[in-house]
Scaffold this motif. Structure first.
Motif, PDB file in Angstrom:
ATOM      1  N   ALA A   1       0.751  -1.389   0.385  1.00 54.87           N
ATOM      2  CA  ALA A   1      -0.499   0.054  -0.061  1.00 54.87           C
ATOM      3  C   ALA A   1       0.889   0.793  -0.328  1.00 54.87           C
ATOM      4  O   ALA A   1       0.909   2.497  -0.691  1.00 54.87           O
ATOM      5  CB  ALA A   1      -1.166  -0.585   1.285  1.00 54.87           C
ATOM      6  N   ASN A   2       1.967   1.080   0.727  1.00 58.31           N
ATOM      7  CA  ASN A   2       2.608   1.937   0.197  1.00 58.31           C
ATOM      8  C   ASN A   2       3.709   2.732  -0.261  1.00 58.31           C
ATOM      9  O   ASN A   2       3.904   4.070  -1.320  1.00 58.31           O
ATOM     10  CB  ASN A   2       3.950   2.076   2.020  1.00 58.31           C
ATOM     11  N   ALA A   3       3.904   1.172  -1.226  1.00 58.63           N
ATOM     12  CA  ALA A   3       4.538   1.221  -2.614  1.00 58.63           C
ATOM     13  C   ALA A   3       3.434   2.626  -3.733  1.00 58.63           C
ATOM     14  O   ALA A   3       4.169   3.091  -4.655  1.00 58.63           O
ATOM     15  CB  ALA A   3       4.936   0.294  -2.816  1.00 58.63           C
ATOM     16  N   VAL A   4       2.103   1.997  -3.296  1.00 56.32           N
ATOM     17  CA  VAL A   4       1.086   2.006  -4.334  1.00 56.32           C
ATOM     18  C   VAL A   4       1.394   3.773  -4.159  1.00 56.32           C
ATOM     19  O   VAL A   4       1.306   4.246  -5.347  1.00 56.32           O
ATOM     20  CB  VAL A   4       0.337   0.844  -4.643  1.00 56.32           C
ATOM     21  N   ARG A   5       1.266   3.800  -2.759  1.00 55.35           N
ATOM     22  CA  ARG A   5       0.740   5.477  -2.598  1.00 55.35           C
ATOM     23  C   ARG A   5       2.096   6.880  -2.865  1.00 55.35           C
ATOM     24  O   ARG A   5       1.773   7.538  -2.981  1.00 55.35           O
ATOM     25  CB  ARG A   5       0.505   5.220  -1.156  1.00 55.35           C
ATOM     26  N   HIS A   6       3.018   5.945  -2.029  1.00 52.06           N
ATOM     27  CA  HIS A   6       3.903   7.080  -2.185  1.00 52.06           C
ATOM     28  C   HIS A   6       5.386   6.913  -3.526  1.00 52.06           C
ATOM     29  O   HIS A   6       6.095   7.611  -3.448  1.00 52.06           O
ATOM     30  CB  HIS A   6       4.787   7.133  -0.468  1.00 52.06           C
ATOM     31  N   GLY A   7       5.066   5.096  -3.832  1.00 50.91           N
ATOM     32  CA  GLY A   7       5.779   4.974  -5.062  1.00 50.91           C
ATOM     33  C   GLY A   7       5.360   5.006  -5.917  1.00 50.91           C
ATOM     34  O   GLY A   7       4.364   5.520  -6.502  1.00 50.91           O
ATOM     35  N   ARG A   8       6.448   4.691  -7.318  1.00 48.85           N
ATOM     36  CA  ARG A   8       6.116   5.114  -8.362  1.00 48.85           C
ATOM     37  C   ARG A   8       6.782   3.251  -9.011  1.00 48.85           C
ATOM     38  O   ARG A   8       7.145   2.667  -8.520  1.00 48.85           O
ATOM     39  CB  ARG A   8       7.058   5.965  -9.366  1.00 48.85           C
ATOM     40  N   PRO A   9       5.609   2.567  -9.891  1.00 49.06           N
ATOM     41  CA  PRO A   9       6.021   1.474 -10.755  1.00 49.06           C
ATOM     42  C   PRO A   9       7.151   1.641 -11.299  1.00 49.06           C
ATOM     43  O   PRO A   9       7.579   2.479 -11.651  1.00 49.06           O
ATOM     44  CB  PRO A   9       4.789   1.663 -11.791  1.00 49.06           C
ATOM     45  N   PRO A  10       7.865   0.297 -11.850  1.00 52.69           N
ATOM     46  CA  PRO A  10       7.355  -0.765 -11.322  1.00 52.69           C
ATOM     47  C   PRO A  10       7.451  -0.957 -10.048  1.00 52.69           C
ATOM     48  O   PRO A  10       8.085  -1.283  -9.178  1.00 52.69           O
ATOM     49  CB  PRO A  10       7.961  -1.582 -12.601  1.00 52.69           C
TER      50      PRO A  10
END
Length: 143
Positions: free
Chosen positions: A60-69
């Motif tokens: 959830a943190n990666a989706v909310r605060h990060g960028r793909p991939p």
């Protein structure tokens, strides 16, 4: 929070979900992947449930605060399960104490509470956020 991964030695088993979607389905897909792998590896239900929960928070943190991939890696060691979530944002995670009235912001607090250790390290162009959940009984090496 350490900035580098601790020495972890060779893993007994490794599983990678190389293309985690950067969408609302990411947490469910990650939990399903973790649960299926730990069941195959015969890891106890309590450890699997805890690992699924911290996986959901890190994803959830990666989706909310990060960028793909986004990438999810699971490593089974004799005395712990190591979970790694990779994203393309170089910003490290920040553990905060949300106010009691705050709606969110408790994910890393849960990870910090349920893991024996967690941290992050750079992996250009972004970072890896990892945590380790203890296995109640040390596992015998798998053939």
């Amino acid at each position: 929070m350490p900035s580098d991964p601790p020495p972890s030695g060779p893993a007994l088993r490794v599983a990678v979900l190389a293309d985690l979607p950067n969408a609302g389905t990411a947490c469910a897909e990650g939990r399903r992947f973790v649960g299926e792998q730990l069941w195959r590896w015969e890891v106890g239900l309590q450890v699997a449930d805890t690992t699924e929960l911290v996986a959901s928070e890190l994803i959830a943190n990666a989706v909310r605060h990060g960028r793909p991939p986004l990438r999810l890696a699971l490593r089974l060691h004799r005395e712990r399960v190591r979970l790694e979530v990779t994203d393309s944002s170089p910003r490290p995670p920040l553990l905060t104490r949300p106010r009691l009235t705050a709606i969110g912001g408790r994910g890393l607090w849960l990870v910090d509470t349920l893991s024996v250790e967690w941290g992050s390290y750079p992996e250009p162009p972004g970072k890896v956020v990892w945590c380790e959940v203890p296995v109640a009984e040390p596992l015998l090496p798998m053939a």
